[in-house]
Enzyme design. Structure first.
Site, PDB file in Angstrom:
ATOM      1  N   GLN A 125       0.841  -1.310  -0.179  1.00 44.00           N
ATOM      2  CA  GLN A 125      -0.062  -0.088   0.174  1.00 44.00           C
ATOM      3  C   GLN A 125       0.934   1.270  -0.017  1.00 44.00           C
ATOM      4  O   GLN A 125       1.584   1.716   1.125  1.00 44.00           O
ATOM      5  CB  GLN A 125      -0.882  -0.052   1.274  1.00 44.00           C
ATOM      6  CG  GLN A 125      -1.875   0.968   1.750  1.00 44.00           C
ATOM      7  CD  GLN A 125      -2.550   1.020   2.745  1.00 44.00           C
ATOM      8  OE1 GLN A 125      -2.016   0.044   3.477  1.00 44.00           O
ATOM      9  NE2 GLN A 125      -3.479   1.832   3.173  1.00 44.00           N
ATOM     10  N   GLY A 126       1.005   1.967  -1.081  1.00 43.43           N
ATOM     11  CA  GLY A 126       1.794   3.099  -1.371  1.00 43.43           C
ATOM     12  C   GLY A 126       1.052   4.285  -1.063  1.00 43.43           C
ATOM     13  O   GLY A 126       0.866   5.145  -2.285  1.00 43.43           O
ATOM     14  N   SER A 128       1.436   6.549   2.180  1.00 46.82           N
ATOM     15  CA  SER A 128       2.023   7.626   2.999  1.00 46.82           C
ATOM     16  C   SER A 128       3.462   8.178   2.389  1.00 46.82           C
ATOM     17  O   SER A 128       4.014   7.443   1.470  1.00 46.82           O
ATOM     18  CB  SER A 128       2.667   6.998   4.328  1.00 46.82           C
ATOM     19  OG  SER A 128       1.552   6.651   4.864  1.00 46.82           O
ATOM     20  N   SER A 160       4.675  -1.233   4.056  1.00 50.42           N
ATOM     21  CA  SER A 160       4.795  -2.540   4.563  1.00 50.42           C
ATOM     22  C   SER A 160       4.929  -3.605   3.405  1.00 50.42           C
ATOM     23  O   SER A 160       4.064  -3.359   2.448  1.00 50.42           O
ATOM     24  CB  SER A 160       3.622  -2.799   5.624  1.00 50.42           C
ATOM     25  OG  SER A 160       3.391  -1.902   6.490  1.00 50.42           O
ATOM     26  N   GLU A 243      -9.161  -1.479   5.942  1.00 50.45           N
ATOM     27  CA  GLU A 243      -8.215  -1.484   6.740  1.00 50.45           C
ATOM     28  C   GLU A 243      -8.666  -1.447   8.102  1.00 50.45           C
ATOM     29  O   GLU A 243      -7.989  -2.388   8.967  1.00 50.45           O
ATOM     30  CB  GLU A 243      -6.930  -0.288   6.612  1.00 50.45           C
ATOM     31  CG  GLU A 243      -5.708  -0.435   7.290  1.00 50.45           C
ATOM     32  CD  GLU A 243      -4.670   0.326   6.831  1.00 50.45           C
ATOM     33  OE1 GLU A 243      -4.814   1.250   6.082  1.00 50.45           O
ATOM     34  OE2 GLU A 243      -3.395  -0.066   7.027  1.00 50.45           O
ATOM     35  N   GLU A 363      -5.380   9.559  17.104  1.00 51.79           N
ATOM     36  CA  GLU A 363      -5.888  10.944  17.021  1.00 51.79           C
ATOM     37  C   GLU A 363      -6.780  11.359  16.045  1.00 51.79           C
ATOM     38  O   GLU A 363      -7.762  11.790  16.080  1.00 51.79           O
ATOM     39  CB  GLU A 363      -4.815  11.863  17.054  1.00 51.79           C
ATOM     40  CG  GLU A 363      -3.968  12.147  18.367  1.00 51.79           C
ATOM     41  CD  GLU A 363      -2.984  10.882  18.585  1.00 51.79           C
ATOM     42  OE1 GLU A 363      -2.692  10.172  17.698  1.00 51.79           O
ATOM     43  OE2 GLU A 363      -2.740  10.409  19.773  1.00 51.79           O
TER      44      GLU A 363
END
Ligand SMILES: Cc1cc2nc3c(=O)[nH]c(=O)nc-3n(C[C@H](O)[C@H](O)[C@H](O)COP(=O)(O)OP(=O)(O)OC[C@H]3O[C@@H](n4cnc5c(N)ncnc54)[C@H](O)[C@@H]3O)c2cc1C
Length: 726
Positions: A125-126, A128, A160, A243, A363
């Site tokens: 998963q690209g 960030s 990851s 997710e 958060e």
């Protein structure tokens, strides 16, 4: 909430159990590092696939079985129970595949889904980037159209599994001229090209699970755009929702295993009898169970709306926080050995730190809950969670709510509270409707419905704070019905069902109960001793001294069985006590729900420094926390009510869990409600103090959170002893 499996679901479970018994994974490799470990998980995924068990919920044409969501949940639970490794291509299975099923073209589904399932092609998963984490939409990686291809340049980080991946779910900017969310596109990028360089990043655990990606003019064919050019934000949200909800479901099972392991270690070291550890473990047990129940609830959303809702954020938030607490406690229980590099607890403890960051930080999840579930600061109606009530039950809930909104208006409740009187007219109406007898058997004049229906009424009455002796009376009736002799039932239940007789129930010590709600007006009392034994007293056999409690919406008295008067109930421990605990827990849910609703409305409206106070995170996050606690209380109370009707052997545990959860939620939520109302919250005129006081009384009734956690710890220890004996 129906947790009874159908014959088809049981057959599905048994088939899977049989398959798992005959198909064990190879032993976990002890050498070869992360690569060997990954190869081992990949091999296991292949075997699951060959057996048709890689993702049974997927459609049959892509290698799944097209099973129902309940069966899919059973699948995760059984996989967890068998303690097999997690499939290697977890991001493909839980995020990529489901995203393609919503947004992909037929060709894309045809091309990509089966290799995801078999583990032949791994996905990463690209999303960030170094300067775009929580604010994903500000990402800078650029994709420029060149003929029927896109040319991509930029950098991704914390990706990851990139070192094993064939395909990357890549979000890139395709239009820099429009608002930042609108200029994004979702691609499937082939990782096997020189233009994509993967550099491992070492984590605090010492391993390199995630990586940096350097992308220098990588090529992606136009056919690999998912969901259309410029629609990347929406497609990415589908991935993120999956997710939080989908992964949450798999991870809560892993959490359960860890907790079971930790309880076993604590038992070995004789720490289950230590009240400090017993309390902490029981609290974790409650959290695990409520995560499980909320995750099941998430599946119901998928069934209803086709994809997980923002409430999935609650599961991810609660799971990550619980995993951190659990592994921290493990360090204390296991002792110095756990602080030695290389032990499995050390790994779990360090890895848990990432849980509140990956997949959306806690958060940010609180922001989502505040904004999208509670509607803060934008004015939206809070989404209500229900636990799969039937149409009839929903109808009871609706009519009860409407009736009480009309007949137990806040001003009327306040009038009675200030005069410390019951609302006899309302009580008369409720009796005519048969409410007090809703769960009493028809042969005694009741309606013969179950604890779920009774709990619905308790919750609604808790929400309205109606000054009527409903709760004490139904609690007493439940104990008499479950534990009384036939003569006792015949003497009391008819009157209790009709509401002509009022009952009350209290915790006693040596025959005296200090604070019995409904006690000043009751005709019959049930006193429960600390060992769980009960005593039944007609009013004339009891010494009753009215007490003025902090909550005047119901009468209160101290009640004593003078010189051992009255009659023993049942053969010792009270079975009806479990039902009484469920009823009071449900009332607490209603109290919490009202306090939360009032607070959300208030903080949306109240302005300070030119903005609604609900726009401040310090406020919105506390509202989100109130919701989390209310939903935990709701889910455990709903489960306990279901247990009372369908699986009474589990009732003692489920009721202790519900009461522990509801007692602490009641106190916390009503106290926060006062805080967030500021000075107004502290005034007599604002009705919050009535909720706060009711919550305190209910929390103390039949034992508070700590006492029920201690009971739970005892049940867990007993269960462990029994399984060791087997
Ligand atoms: C183990 C692990 C695996 C990961 N795997 C992947 C992966 O496979 N693919 C991928 O794309 N990413 C992955 N990530 C990255 C992850 O998604 C980001 O780390 C996460 O979204 C947070 O972004 P950030 O690190 O830039 O923190 P920041 O967004 O910079 O946040 C820093 C702090 O500020 C707080 N903060 C930020 N914005 C707000 C706000 N609006 N309100 C309140 N507080 C705020 C955060 O909560 C945090 O405490 C992984 C991360 C970890 C730890």
């Amino acid at each position: 909430m129906d947790l009874t499996f159908s014959p088809q679901e049981i057959a599905f479970r048994d088939e899977l159990r049989g398959w798992l018994a005959n198909n064990q994974p190879d032993p976990e490799p002890t050498e070869g590092g992360e690569d060997a470990h990954y190869a081992w998980r990949r091999d296991w995924q292949r075997r699951l696939y060959d057996g048709g068990w890689a993702a049974p919920a997927w459609p049959a044409e892509y290698g799944g079985r097209g099973v129902s969501l309940t069966e899919s949940a059973i699948y995760f639970e059984e996989i967890g129970r068998a303690r097999v490794p997690m499939a290697a291509n977890v991001l493909g299975l839980l995020l990529g595949g489901p995203t393609l099923m919503v947004w992909g073209t037929d060709e894309q589904k045809e091309r990509y889904l089966t290799p995801i399932l078999s583990g032949e092609e791994i996905w990463c998963q690209g999303f960030s980037e170094p300067e775009a984490g929580s604010d994903l939409a500000s990402l800078k990686t650029k994709a420029v159209k060149d003929g029927d291809e896109w040319v991509v340049t930029g950098q991704k980080v914390w990706t990851s599994g990139a070192q094993y991946a064939k395909w990357c779910m890549l979000v890139a900017r395709t239009d820099g001229e429009v608002a930042k969310h609108k200029g994004l596109t979702y691609f499937l990028m082939d990782m096997e090209q020189d233009a994509v360089q993967v550099r491992p990043l070492r984590q605090i655990t010492g391993e390199a699970e995630f990586n940096e990606l350097f992308i220098e003019e990588a090529r992606i064919p136009d056919a690999n755009v998912v969901g259309g050019v410029g629609n990347g934000w929406k497609v990415a949200l589908t991935t993120l929702m999956n997710e939080r909800a989908g992964l949450g479901f798999a991870l809560q099972i892993r959490l359960r295993q860890l907790l079971d392991d930790l309880i076993a270690v604590a038992a070995e070291r004789g720490l289950l009898e230590d009240p400090l550890y017993a309390d902490a473990l029981a609290e974790l047990h409650i959290r695990c169970e409520s995560i499980r129940l909320l995750a099941w609830k998430g599946l119901t959303d998928v069934e209803r709306y086709g994809q997980p809702g923002p409430e999935g954020s609650l599961v991810k938030w609660l799971w990550s926080d619980t995993n951190q607490r659990l592994t921290q406690l493990a360090i204390d229980i296991v002792g110095p050995e756990a602080l030695t590099w290389g032990s499995s607890w050390t790994y779990e403890w360090l890895r848990a730190r990432g849980n509140t960051i990956e997949g959306g930080t806690t958060e940010v999840l609180k922001n989502i809950v505040a904004e999208r579930v509670l509607g803060l600061p934008r004015l939206k109606v809070a989404a209500e969670m229900d636990f799969g009530l039937t149409d009839d039950q929903r109808e009871i809930q609706r009519t009860a709510r409407e009736l009480l909104a009309e007949r137990a208006k806040p001003e009327r409740v306040r009038e009675h509270a200030e005069a410390a009187t019951n609302d006899d007219a309302l009580w008369g109406e409720l009796c005519e409707l048969g409410w007090p007898g809703i769960a009493i058997d028809e042969r005694f004049g009741g309606q013969g419905l179950g604890q779920i229906e009774l709990s619905i009424l308790c919750e609604e009455l808790g929400r309205s704070l109606a000054p009527v002796p409903f709760l004490p009376s139904v609690m007493a009736a439940a104990v008499i019905e479950q534990d009384g002799s036939e003569a006792q039932r015949e003497r009391w239940l008819g009157g209790l069902a009709a509401g002509e007789t009022v009952g009350a129930l209290g915790s006693a010590l040596d025959g005296t109960a200090e604070l019995v709600i409904g006690g000043a007006q009751a005709d019959v009392f049930v006193l429960i001793e600390p060992d769980g034994s009960g005593r039944l007293l007609a009013r004339e056999d009891a010494e009753v001294t009215p007490v003025s409690s902090v909550d005047p919406t119901r009468s209160t008295a101290s009640v004593s069985a003078a010189d051992g008067s009255g009659e023993a109930l049942g053969e010792g421990a009270c079975a009806g006590l479990g039902r009484a605990l469920v009823s009071v827990s449900s009332e607490l849910v209603g109290v919490c729900d009202r306090a939360l609703g009032m607070t959300v409305e208030y903080v949306k409206d109240r302005k300070q420094f030119g903005v609604p106070v609900g726009a401040y995170q310090a406020v919105s996050h506390r509202c989100a926390q109130m919701l989390l606690e209310t939903e935990q209380a709701r889910s455990t109370a709903a489960f306990a009510a279901w247990t009372a009707d369908s699986d009474p052997e589990q009732l003692a545990e489920a009721a202790a869990m519900a009461k522990a959860c509801a007692s602490s939620a009641g106190r916390e939520v009503t106290a926060t409600a006062i805080q967030l109302h500021g000075g107004i919250g502290f005034t007599w005129e604002a009705d919050l103090h009535w909720l706060y006081k009711r919550a305190q009384i209910d929390a103390a009734l039949l034992g508070g959170a700590k006492r029920h956690r201690a009971r739970l710890a005892g049940i867990l220890a007993e269960r462990l002893g029994a399984s060791a004996a087997v």
